[in-house]
Design an enzyme around this catalytic site. Structure first.
Site, PDB file in Angstrom:
ATOM      1  N   ASP A  69       0.845  -1.193   0.000  1.00  0.00           N
ATOM      2  CA  ASP A  69       0.000   0.000   0.000  1.00  0.00           C
ATOM      3  C   ASP A  69       0.884   1.247   0.000  1.00  0.00           C
ATOM      4  O   ASP A  69       1.670   1.458   0.924  1.00  0.00           O
ATOM      5  CB  ASP A  69      -0.884  -0.051   1.262  1.00  0.00           C
ATOM      6  CG  ASP A  69      -1.808   1.139   1.336  1.00  0.00           C
ATOM      7  OD1 ASP A  69      -2.434   1.447   0.321  1.00  0.00           O
ATOM      8  OD2 ASP A  69      -1.891   1.768   2.401  1.00  0.00           O
ATOM      9  N   THR A 102      -3.212   5.044  -3.949  1.00  0.00           N
ATOM     10  CA  THR A 102      -2.161   5.827  -3.287  1.00  0.00           C
ATOM     11  C   THR A 102      -0.804   5.637  -3.961  1.00  0.00           C
ATOM     12  O   THR A 102       0.039   6.524  -3.896  1.00  0.00           O
ATOM     13  CB  THR A 102      -2.048   5.408  -1.812  1.00  0.00           C
ATOM     14  OG1 THR A 102      -1.992   3.987  -1.758  1.00  0.00           O
ATOM     15  CG2 THR A 102      -3.224   5.871  -1.022  1.00  0.00           C
ATOM     16  N   THR A 103      -0.589   4.495  -4.597  1.00  0.00           N
ATOM     17  CA  THR A 103       0.689   4.271  -5.291  1.00  0.00           C
ATOM     18  C   THR A 103       0.690   5.013  -6.628  1.00  0.00           C
ATOM     19  O   THR A 103       1.649   5.702  -6.970  1.00  0.00           O
ATOM     20  CB  THR A 103       0.902   2.756  -5.549  1.00  0.00           C
ATOM     21  OG1 THR A 103       0.605   2.047  -4.352  1.00  0.00           O
ATOM     22  CG2 THR A 103       2.314   2.464  -5.963  1.00  0.00           C
ATOM     23  N   ASP A 400      -8.860  -0.548   1.837  1.00  0.00           N
ATOM     24  CA  ASP A 400      -8.958  -0.019   0.475  1.00  0.00           C
ATOM     25  C   ASP A 400     -10.253  -0.476  -0.200  1.00  0.00           C
ATOM     26  O   ASP A 400     -10.936   0.314  -0.853  1.00  0.00           O
ATOM     27  CB  ASP A 400      -7.756  -0.493  -0.378  1.00  0.00           C
ATOM     28  CG  ASP A 400      -6.493   0.298  -0.052  1.00  0.00           C
ATOM     29  OD1 ASP A 400      -6.516   1.013   0.961  1.00  0.00           O
ATOM     30  OD2 ASP A 400      -5.502   0.196  -0.790  1.00  0.00           O
TER      31      ASP A 400
END
Length: 535
Positions: A69, A102-103, A400
Site C-alpha cells: 500500500d 495511493t501508489t 482499500d
C-alpha cells in the site's frame, strides 16, 4: 535573513549564521527538488499493479511491516528531504479522500516531474510549465468524465460492486482469495450504508484480526466481536435472546473518594463491614436482574468476590471492555450506555439474539460474539491469517476495498482500469495540445507523455516489454476508438478491460490527476532553497 545595502546603494542579503547554511538557487534548486520527488516515485513504481512487489520496512524498535500500500510505505519511511515529504503527504491525502490509488498518484507525480525536467532544460520557464500542466489536467479530468460509465447496483444485485472491489484487491498480497474478501467488504458496506443519503459511516465496520487459521476463514459477522471472555469460567457460554446492560460505572461497592481510615478492633466489626459491602453489591446485582438484564458488559473491572457473587446469582458478566467497543455494542444492540448505576432502567438495555463465546485452536484464546442484534448497523470483519504481518496487510487491503465500495455508493461512475483510462486521456490531451498557441503547448504534450508512465509501469511489473505493449495498446485504442483497451497484466488473452471486469472509480482517478498536478505545480514554483548544511 536581512536585506542590507553597500556604499553604492546596491542591495545584498545577509543570512543569519550563513556559514552553517547551504543555498540552492534557480535551475539548480528546481532540479534538486525534482530529483528528490523522482526518487520517492521510483521506490513505489515497482509496487504498482497486480504483479507489483511488496516492500519490507523495519521500524527503529524492530517492528517489521510488509506492505504493498503506497500510503503505508511512505508513512513508515523516514524521509528527511522536504520535497520528498510533500510526496508522502500527497499519498496520504489520496488515502484520506479516496482510500485507493495511493501508489498510482505518486508514480504519476514522479512522471510529471521527470517530464518537467526535460522542459526546464529546453529553457521553458517553470511557471509556464505549471500553467500548461493545469490546462492539461483539466482536459484529462473532463475526458475521464466523458469516457466514464454509470453502472447500476442494488441491495439484491451486488455483483458490479464486488467486481470493482476485486480490482482493488488484485494488486495486494491477498489476491488468491480476492473474491471472498471483496464480497465480505461489499456486504459490510451495504449493511451500514444509508442508501437514501448515499452515505457510509466506515466507523461502524470494525475490523478484528486473530493469528491462526487460514485466510479463507475470514468471516463477516452481523454484530460485534469483542476480544474478551466471560469473567468467570463457569458462567454460561451461550446466551440466547440476551438483554444487555452496558455500564461505564464501577460495578462494585463504592470506595470513599477522600482519604479515609477505619478502625476495626473486633472481629464483629469486620464481619459487619463485610456484610455491609456484600449486601450493597447484592442489591446492585438484584437491581440488574429486576430490570431484566441477562448479561452485564462493564467498562471497569470487579474483584473476585463480586465475580463469585455474580456467578451464584446467575448473571453473566464481561469486564474491562474498551470504550470504542462499548459504543459499537450500544449501536448494534440498540442499548444505552449507563454512566450512573441509579439510572439503569429496562429501556436502556440492548437486545441481541445470541451472545456466544468462541475459543480458537488449542490456545486458550476466547472471543465473545454478539450476533443477531436489534439494529445490525454495526458489523465486524473477523480476519484470520498465518502471522501478524499477514493480518495487518489484510486489514490494510480490506480498508482499500471498503473505501472503494463507499465511493461507488456515493458516486456510481466508473472508468476501466489496467492503464486504459490513462492511455485514453493521454491520446485526448495530445490531440488537444495543438489548439493552444504558445509555450504551454509543450507542457500539455509532456503531460500526455507522463500519463503513459502508469501503463508502462504496469507492463514492466508484469514482465512484459513496456514500450512494445503500451504502443500496441495505444494504437489499438486510436484505431478502434475504444477507451477500454488496457494492459493485459494477468495474461487473460484480451486487452479489453470491459471483458476482464477491471473497474476503477471515476472520482478516484480524477482525484489522482488533480492532486498530482497540484503538487508538481508547487514543486516547480520553488526556486530558492536554504537549508542547514550537514556537518
Amino acid at each position: 535573513m536581512a536585506l542590507a545595502f553597500d556604499e553604492y546603494g546596491r542591495p545584498f542579503i545577509i543570512l543569519k549564521e550563513q556559514e552553517q547554511k547551504a543555498r540552492l538557487r534557480g535551475l539548480e534548486a528546481q532540479k534538486g527538488n525534482i530529483s528528490a520527488g523522482k526518487a520517492v516515485a521510483r521506490i513505489l513504481r515497482t509496487s504498482l499493479g497486480p504483479k507489483g512487489m511488496d516492500k519490507m520496512l523495519q521500524s527503529p524498535d524492530g517492528d517489521v511491516i510488509v506492505t504493498n500500500d503506497g500510503a503505508t510505505i511512505l508513512e513508515q519511511m523516514d524521509v528527511d528531504n522536504q520535497i520528498a515529504k510533500l510526496m508522502v503527504e500527497l499519498s496520504r491525502s489520496q488515502d484520506y479522500e479516496i482510500g485507493d490509488g495511493t501508489t498510482g498518484v505518486v508514480v504519476l507525480a514522479g512522471a510529471l516531474l521527470e517530464q518537467a525536467e526535460k522542459l526546464l532544460e529546453r529553457g521553458i520557464h517553470p511557471i509556464r510549465i505549471a500553467e500548461g500542466y493545469e490546462m492539461a489536467s483539466r482536459l484529462a479530468v473532463d475526458h475521464l468524465e466523458h469516457i466514464s460509465q454509470n453502472f447500476e447496483f442494488s441491495v439484491t444485485n451486488i455483483e458490479p460492486l464486488v467486481q470493482t472491489c476485486m480490482t482493488t484487491l488484485s494488486s495486494k498480497i491477498v489476491n488468491r482469495c480476492k473474491r471472498a474478501l471483496a464480497e465480505i467488504a461489499v456486504k459490510a458496506v451495504l449493511a451500514v450504508a444509508d442508501l437514501e443519503r448515499k452515505d457510509v459511516n466506515l466507523e461502524l465496520i470494525k475490523v478484528e484480526g486473530k493469528v491462526g487459521g487460514k485466510l479463507e476463514d475470514t468471516e463477516l459477522i452481523y454484530g460485534i466481536v469483542v476480544d474478551k471472555d466471560m469473567s468467570h469460567p463457569q458462567m454460561p457460554k451461550r446466551i440466547e435472546e440476551a438483554k444487555i446492560a452496558i455500564l461505564t460505572c464501577p460495578f462494585e461497592p463504592p470506595k470513599p473518594k477522600t482519604k479515609h481510615k477505619i478502625d476495626i478492633d473486633t472481629v464483629e466489626k469486620f464481619q459487619t463491614l463485610r456484610q455491609q459491602e456484600q449486601k450493597y453489591f447484592d442489591d446492585m446485582v438484584q437491581k440488574c436482574k429486576d430490570v431484566g438484564a441477562t448479561l452485564v458488559i462493564c467498562q471497569w473491572g470487579f474483584d473476585d468476590e463480586a465475580n463469585h457473587l455474580l456467578m451464584h446469582r446467575n448473571l453473566p458478566a464481561v469486564r474491562w471492555v474498551g470504550g470504542v467497543e462499548l459504543e459499537l455494542i450500544a449501536i448494534a444492540t440498540g442499548g444505552r450506555i449507563v454512566p450512573r448505576f441509579l439510572d439503569l432502567t429496562a429501556e436502556k438495555l440492548g437486545k441481541a439474539g445470541l451472545v456466544r463465546e468462541k475459543s480458537f485452536g488449542t490456545t486458550k484464546d476466547r472471543m465473545l460474539y454478539i450476533e443477531h442484534c436489534a439494529n445490525s448497523r454495526a458489523v465486524t470483519i473477523f480476519i484470520r491469517g498465518g502471522n501478524k504481518m499477514m493480518i495487518d496487510e489484510t486489514k490494510r487491503s480490506l480498508h482499500d476495498a471498503l473505501c472503494v465500495a463507499r465511493n461507488l455508493i456515493r458516486n456510481n461512475s466508473i472508468v476501466y482500469g489496467g492503464g486504459s483510462a490513462e492511455l485514453s486521456c493521454s491520446i485526448s490531451v495530445e490531440a488537444a495540445a495543438d489548439k493552444y498557441p504558445g509555450v504551454e503547448q509543450y507542457a500539455i504534450r509532456s503531460f500526455a507523455e507522463a500519463l503513459d508512465f502508469i501503463p508502462m509501469a504496469l507492463a514492466e511489473n508484469c514482465g512484459l516489454s513496456p514500450i512494445d505493449t503500451v504502443t500496441a495498446v495505444k494504437s489499438q485504442q486510436i484505431k478502434e476508438n475504444n477507451p477500454f483497451y488496457g494492459i493485459d497484466c494477468n495474461d487473460v488473452g484480451t486487452n479489453n478491460m470491459k471483458e476482464q471486469n477491471v473497474f476503477e472509480t471515476l472520482i478516484g482517478k480524477q482525484q489522482q490527476i488533480l492532486l498530482a498536478t497540484q503538487v508538481v505545480k508547487m514543486i516547480l514554483k520553488i526556486d530558492d532553497v536554504i537549508t542547514p548544511s550537514a556537518y
